[in-house]
Design a protein around this motif. Structure first.
Motif, short mmCIF file in Angstrom:
data_model
loop_
_atom_site.label_atom_id
_atom_site.label_comp_id
_atom_site.label_asym_id
_atom_site.label_seq_id
_atom_site.Cartn_x
_atom_site.Cartn_y
_atom_site.Cartn_z
N ILE A 2 0.85 -1.18 0.00
CA ILE A 2 0.00 0.00 0.00
C ILE A 2 0.89 1.23 0.00
CG2 ILE A 2 -1.75 1.27 1.28
CD1 ILE A 2 -2.57 -1.41 2.53
N THR A 3 0.61 2.17 -0.89
CA THR A 3 1.39 3.40 -0.98
C THR A 3 0.61 4.55 -0.35
OG1 THR A 3 2.38 2.63 -3.02
CG2 THR A 3 2.57 4.97 -2.55
N PRO A 4 1.20 5.21 0.66
CA PRO A 4 0.51 6.35 1.28
C PRO A 4 0.34 7.48 0.28
CG PRO A 4 2.41 5.66 2.57
CD PRO A 4 2.47 4.92 1.28
N THR A 5 -0.77 8.19 0.40
CA THR A 5 -1.03 9.31 -0.51
C THR A 5 -1.13 10.65 0.21
OG1 THR A 5 -3.39 8.92 -0.37
CG2 THR A 5 -2.22 7.87 -2.20
N TRP A 7 0.88 12.51 2.78
CA TRP A 7 2.04 12.75 3.63
C TRP A 7 1.91 14.09 4.33
CZ3 TRP A 7 5.38 8.98 4.66
CH2 TRP A 7 5.47 7.92 3.77
N LEU A 27 -1.81 4.64 7.33
CA LEU A 27 -2.05 3.42 6.52
C LEU A 27 -2.88 2.45 7.35
CD1 LEU A 27 1.50 2.60 5.10
CD2 LEU A 27 -0.47 3.35 3.80
N ASN A 28 -4.17 2.58 7.34
CA ASN A 28 -5.04 1.70 8.14
C ASN A 28 -4.55 1.65 9.58
OD1 ASN A 28 -6.71 1.19 5.92
ND2 ASN A 28 -5.41 -0.47 5.24
N ARG A 30 -1.50 1.27 10.60
CA ARG A 30 -0.06 1.50 10.59
C ARG A 30 0.21 2.98 10.26
NH1 ARG A 30 2.51 -3.25 10.99
NH2 ARG A 30 4.54 -2.50 10.30
N ALA A 32 3.22 5.26 8.14
CA ALA A 32 4.41 5.24 7.29
C ALA A 32 5.24 6.48 7.60
CB ALA A 32 4.03 5.23 5.82
N THR A 43 10.80 3.77 2.88
CA THR A 43 9.72 4.19 3.76
C THR A 43 9.58 3.14 4.85
OG1 THR A 43 8.54 5.31 1.98
CG2 THR A 43 7.25 4.66 3.89
N THR A 45 7.40 1.54 8.10
CA THR A 45 6.04 1.49 8.61
C THR A 45 6.05 0.89 10.01
OG1 THR A 45 5.53 -0.66 7.63
CG2 THR A 45 4.98 1.29 6.33
#
Length: 67
Positions: A2-5, A7, A27-28, A30, A32, A43, A45
């Motif tokens: 999954i890539t964070p969008t 930041w 991230l849900n 988590r 990052a 990155t 997590t």
């Protein structure tokens, strides 16, 4: 993967353009973390609970020096 969008930069960003810091993204269950000077690099997590505990320790540590 999954890539964070979304930041966000640290509130302790350095002077100038504020690039001397870390960025975080949710991230849900988590969080990052990446270096704002090298966003394409590694990155990390962490589980949300571990990240919250880490931040609380940093906040409580009055002996640390902010540059």
């Amino acid at each position: 993967m999954i890539t964070p969008t979304s930041w966000r930069k640290s509130s302790f960003s350095g002077g100038g353009e504020g690039n001397d810091c870390v960025e975080i993204a949710p991230l849900n269950a988590r969080v990052a973390i990446r270096d704002s000077k090298a966003p394409a690099d590694v990155t990390l997590t962490f589980r949300l609970g571990a990240f919250i505990a880490f931040v609380e320790v940093l906040k409580a540590d009055t002996s640390r020096t902010v540059m």
